[in-house]
Enzyme design. Structure first.
Site, short mmCIF file in Angstrom:
data_model
loop_
_atom_site.label_atom_id
_atom_site.label_comp_id
_atom_site.label_asym_id
_atom_site.label_seq_id
_atom_site.Cartn_x
_atom_site.Cartn_y
_atom_site.Cartn_z
N SER A 54 0.83 -1.20 0.00
CA SER A 54 0.00 0.00 0.00
C SER A 54 0.87 1.25 0.00
O SER A 54 0.60 2.21 -0.72
CB SER A 54 -0.91 0.00 1.23
OG SER A 54 -1.61 1.22 1.34
N GLY A 59 2.14 5.77 -0.82
CA GLY A 59 2.96 6.48 0.14
C GLY A 59 2.42 6.33 1.56
O GLY A 59 1.41 5.68 1.79
N GLU A 79 5.82 2.21 14.39
CA GLU A 79 6.82 1.21 14.00
C GLU A 79 6.37 0.36 12.81
O GLU A 79 7.18 0.02 11.95
CB GLU A 79 7.17 0.29 15.19
CG GLU A 79 8.21 -0.75 14.83
CD GLU A 79 9.10 -1.15 15.99
OE1 GLU A 79 9.87 -2.10 15.82
OE2 GLU A 79 9.03 -0.51 17.04
N ARG A 80 5.09 0.03 12.74
CA ARG A 80 4.60 -0.76 11.59
C ARG A 80 4.80 0.02 10.30
O ARG A 80 5.21 -0.54 9.28
CB ARG A 80 3.13 -1.13 11.78
CG ARG A 80 2.88 -2.20 12.83
CD ARG A 80 1.41 -2.57 12.92
NE ARG A 80 0.97 -3.30 11.73
CZ ARG A 80 0.17 -2.81 10.81
NH1 ARG A 80 -0.28 -1.56 10.88
NH2 ARG A 80 -0.18 -3.55 9.77
N ASN A 113 -0.32 1.40 20.58
CA ASN A 113 -0.58 -0.03 20.39
C ASN A 113 -1.90 -0.45 21.04
O ASN A 113 -2.63 -1.27 20.50
CB ASN A 113 0.58 -0.86 20.94
CG ASN A 113 1.75 -0.92 19.99
OD1 ASN A 113 1.74 -1.67 19.02
ND2 ASN A 113 2.75 -0.09 20.23
N ARG A 116 -4.82 0.49 18.93
CA ARG A 116 -4.94 -0.33 17.74
C ARG A 116 -5.12 -1.81 18.07
O ARG A 116 -5.16 -2.64 17.17
CB ARG A 116 -3.71 -0.14 16.83
CG ARG A 116 -3.69 1.22 16.15
CD ARG A 116 -2.37 1.48 15.47
NE ARG A 116 -2.41 2.64 14.61
CZ ARG A 116 -2.35 3.89 15.03
NH1 ARG A 116 -2.27 4.14 16.31
NH2 ARG A 116 -2.41 4.90 14.18
#
Length: 281
Positions: A54, A59, A79-80, A113, A116
Site C-alpha cells: 500500500s 505512500g 513502528e509498523r 498499540n 490499535r
C-alpha cells in the site's frame, strides 16, 4: 500531551495530534533508531507485506512520530509504518519531530498499540508494568492513565505470574488472556504447565479450563483436609485473599497465634502485591 485546533499541520495529519513545537519533514529511514520502549515484540509478516504494498502505491498517509536523540532520530510511534516503508524499499518517510521525554515516549508507544489492539496479552501486561514502574503509579492511577478499569489492569498484570512456557502460549495466540486467568486459579502451581498444554491440545475454551481447575483444587483441598482438618472460616478467608492478591495465600494458625503467607514469584510480583497492600491501608 498538548492539543491544538485542527488547522495547519493537524489538518494535513488527520487524527495525529499536533503540538505547537512540532516540526514536520521527510527524513531518511536510515537515521531512525527503534523505540526502546516499544511494547510490541511480534509483528505479522503478512500484514507488514500488505502495508508495504500500500505504501509503495500511495505512500505513507499518516506520518510517524520521532524525537531527536544524539544526532539521530528515535522512533516514538509508528513502528509498523516504518518497517513497511523499509520493506517497500523507500529511503525517506514523513515524520513529526517532537520534543518529549523518555517517559512520554513510553506512553506514546503503549497508547498507540493499545488503541490499535495490536498487543498480545503478555506484551500488554509487560507494557502496563513498565509504565507503572516508570511513573510510580498505583494500579488505580495506571488504569485511569490507559483508559481501562482497575480490575482489568490488575487481571492483565496477573498474567505475568504464569510460568514462561505458559506465557509463550499466550504470546503465540494458542491461549487467550481468559485462559491465562483461569489457570492462575490453580492452587498447585506445578500443574499449571501440564494443564495449559492439555488445553491447547484439546482446544479447551475458558469455561472448560475453569471446570478442570475447580476439580484439581477440590482434589488438593480433599487431600489437605485428610491430612489436617482446617477451620472453614480460615479456608474462606484464604480464598478471598487469593482472589484479591491473584496468588496463593496461606493462613497458618496454632494456639491463637499464626501468620499469613502470600506467595510471589518475581520481584515485580512482590511489588504488585505490596502496592495492593498499601492501597488498602
Amino acid at each position: 500531551m498538548k492539543t491544538t485546533s485542527k488547522s495547519g499541520l493537524q489538518a494535513i495529519f488527520g487524527e495525529t495530534t499536533v503540538e505547537e513545537t512540532d516540526q514536520f519533514k521527510h527524513i531518511p529511514v536510515s537515521q531512525i533508531d527503534a523505540n526502546p520502549y516499544q511494547p510490541r515484540q511480534q509483528f505479522d509478516d503478512e500484514q507488514l507485506t500488505e502495508l508495504s504494498q500500500s505504501i509503495d502505491q500511495s505512500g505513507v498517509i499518516q506520518p510517524i512520530i520521532v524525537r531527536r536523540k544524539e544526532g539521530r532520530y528515535e522512533l516514538v510511534a509508528g513502528e509498523r509504518r516504518l518497517r513497511a516503508t523499509q520493506l517497500a524499499g523507500h529511503q525517506h518517510i514523513p515524520a513529526i519531530i517532537r520534543e518529549i521525554t523518555d517517559v512520554e515516549s513510553m506512553e506514546y508507544a503503549l497508547l498507540e498499540n493499545l488503541q490499535r489492539t495490536n498487543l498480545n496479552p503478555i506484551e500488554e501486561a509487560q507494557a502496563y508494568e513498565k509504565l507503572a514502574t516508570a511513573l510510580d503509579l498505583k494500579q488505580s492511577d495506571l488504569a485511569k492513565r490507559v483508559g481501562k478499569s482497575r480490575p482489568y489492569v490488575a487481571n492483565m498484570l496477573r498474567l505475568l505470574n504464569l510460568p514462561e512456557t505458559v506465557q509463550q502460549l499466550l504470546i503465540d495466540g494458542q491461549l487467550s488472556n481468559g485462559h491465562g486467568r483461569a489457570l492462575l486459579g490453580l492452587k498447585n502451581r506445578s500443574q499449571m504447565e501440564l494443564l495449559a498444554e492439555q488445553a491447547v491440545h484439546h482446544y479447551w475454551n475458558v469455561r472448560q479450563i475453569e471446570k478442570k481447575v475447580q476439580q484439581l483444587n477440590e482434589d488438593v483441598s480433599h487431600e489437605t483436609k485428610k491430612a489436617t482438618p482446617r477451620n472453614i472460616f480460615i479456608e474462606s478467608e484464604e480464598r478471598q485473599l487469593e482472589q484479591f492478591f491473584g496468588t496463593k495465600v496461606q493462613i497458618k494458625q496454632s494456639n491463637n497465634r499464626g501468620k499469613i503467607e502470600i506467595e510471589f514469584m518475581t520481584d515485580e510480583d512482590l511489588e504488585r502485591i505490596l502496592q495492593l497492600i498499601k492501597q488498602e491501608s
